[in-house]
Design a protein around this motif. Structure first.
Motif: not given
Length: 501
Positions: A105-118, A273-280
């Motif tokens: 599961t994931a939550t998007a916060g400040v700094g997140a941008v739209a995108g799709t990740y494998s 995990v907070t460091t893999a995807i910016a803002g996520v």
């Protein structure tokens, strides 16, 4: 309402005054003595009735106006609080995060941008758990010192005759103020009691080491030594026991989470995990291990719809509150507390101009109508109506328009926020009005106090005067009766007249 109250008070005072006048007439004609108390009360009330009623009416009006401003301020504050995330741009920066499988599961916060990740998860982070060899539950293991370390921090446990059983050692570990994050429990099996140590934190670096020293009596205490080594290749931790014949076993391994994002290898000591995807922030559970999932970060239009709809509802509450406070009913004895009030009218016009205006200049300017928010059919009503279908379409198809309308510099919510602050802050137009009303109430209280003092003084004065008058009239009545008895009157000849005959 104040006119009716004043007229009623005056009529009551006049009625009492007429009753008092009758008391004087009766006393002067000898029919009865004057009712001094009633007479004084009536005269005093007649004297102060108008002023008392005027002060009371003004006091009621001021308090009603203060309450009205309180209701208006509350509605404005609720609106300001409700649009905070629209005013600072937070709401329009919110994203949803959705994974296609389980365990991720994931939550998007400040700094997140739209995108799709494998996202491919090899293993999740876990914490180490060690179990000692079996000992007797009450066996005294000896005396000395146990040094226990975890993740670079350590504590020393002094083992003596008071705590040298497994349960005594476990209690000493848990109670130590320098404990680096190790919990101790006793698990009893068919072979005896085991000391179980668990690391509070996950990650390969959080391994448990136990060493012994200063042992003077050894009945198994030295066997509690164990060395743990963290894996540097993504594997699990390993251990070496101080006494291989009474060896520790490892039931939980210290390891990092291992995964790839878009083919890029990454690791984390935590399953959050907070460091893999910016803002996520990605959250991993056991079910995620061995899976490849698609994680989609997209604009959270549901949250945006909720925030904008809530803004409309709160704005309508302010409009309805102002309408109630300025209501007018022909022929009614009372009207809205702020009917004709210039302060309220200023606030009303300012807010209406903001929500009815556009953000931007010229043909590029955007209005609320562009996202499905319009005034109610009755222009005099002033409230807004949301076309939810049009709003959702704007959020998904015209995000730039929505972003422009609610930008954090001069967007509609930011303009409302600034204006409300100006209205409600100390020294603002509402505070200034309230200050004047409170000053007026303080003046009224002083006038009422002075009037009360004057009432007491006047009562004492009248009491003395009419008591003396009552005594004088009683004396005159007595003298009149005496003279009539001597000389006669209309219906009697009198004692002297009879003697003369």
């Amino acid at each position: 309402m104040s006119t009716i109250s004043t007229s009623s008070s005056t009529a009551s005072a006049n009625a009492a005054l007429q009753s008092a006048a009758q008391s004087i007439i009766s006393g002067s004609t000898g029919n009865s003595s004057m009712d001094v108390s009633t007479l004084v009360t009536a005269l005093v009330n007649a004297k102060i009735a108008g002023q008392t009623a005027a002060l009371t009416a003004k006091q009621t009006t001021d308090n009603t106006t203060l309450s009205a401003y309180g209701a208006l301020s509350s509605a404005l504050s609720a609106l300001q609080s409700g649009i905070a995330s629209l005013a600072n741009g937070t709401t329009l920066s919110t994203f949803s995060a959705t994974a296609t499988g389980t365990g991720l599961t994931a939550t998007a916060g400040v700094g997140a941008v739209a995108g799709t990740y494998s996202v491919n998860v090899t293993q999740i982070a876990s914490s180490q758990a060690l179990s000692s060899a079996a000992f007797g539950a009450t066996t005294q293991l000896g005396t000395g010192t146990l040094s226990i370390s975890l993740g670079g921090k350590s504590m020393d446990i002094n083992v003596d005759s008071s705590n040298n059983t497994l349960s005594g050692i476990a209690a000493a570990i848990n109670a130590n103020s320098s404990n680096p994050g190790v919990t101790a429990t006793i698990v009893t099996g068919t072979d005896g009691a085991h000391l179980v140590l668990r690391a509070a934190n996950t990650g390969a670096a959080n391994v448990i080491n136990v060493s012994t020293s200063n042992i003077t009596t050894d009945n198994g205490l030295s066997s509690l030594g164990v060395t743990s080594t963290a894996s540097t290749t993504g594997g699990t931790s390993t251990i070496v026991s101080a006494n291989s014949s009474q060896a520790w076993t490892q039931s939980g391994y210290a390891q990092d989470a291992e995964f790839t994002v878009g083919g890029i290898a990454a690791s984390s000591s935590s399953n959050s995990v907070t460091t893999a995807i910016a803002g996520v922030t990605m959250n991993l559970t056991t079910a995620a291990a061995g899976t490849t999932q698609t994680l989609t970060i997209a604009q959270d239009t549901t949250a945006q719809n909720t925030a904008i709809t809530n803004f409309v509802s709160l704005y309508n509450t302010v409009v309805t509150t102002m309408s109630t406070l300025t209501s007018y009913t022909a022929g009614a004895s009372s009207q809205g507390a702020l009917l004709g009030d210039s302060t309220l009218q200023t606030i009303k016009n300012t807010l209406a101009t903001i929500v009815g205006g556009s953000v931007g200049s010229g043909s590029a300017g955007a209005t609320l109508a562009a996202i499905g928010i319009t005034l109610k059919d009755d222009p005099a009503d002033g409230t807004l109506v949301v076309n939810n279908s049009a709003l959702n379409t704007a959020l998904t198809s015209s995000p730039a328009t929505v972003a422009s309308l609610f930008n954090s510099t001069n967007g509609i919510a930011q303009q409302l926020n600034s204006s409300i602050t100006t209205f409600t802050q100390k020294g603002g137009i509402i505070d200034t009005r309230n200050t004047a009303l409170n000053a007026d109430l303080a003046s009224i209280t002083k006038q009422q106090s002075s009037l009360a003092d004057y009432t007491t003084q006047l009562t004492n004065q009248y009491q003395a005067q009419f008591t003396a008058l009552n005594t004088l009239m009683a004396t005159m009545n007595n003298n009149s009766q005496y003279l009539t008895a001597l000389f006669g009157g209309t219906n009697s000849a009198g004692a002297l007249a009879s003697n003369k005959g």
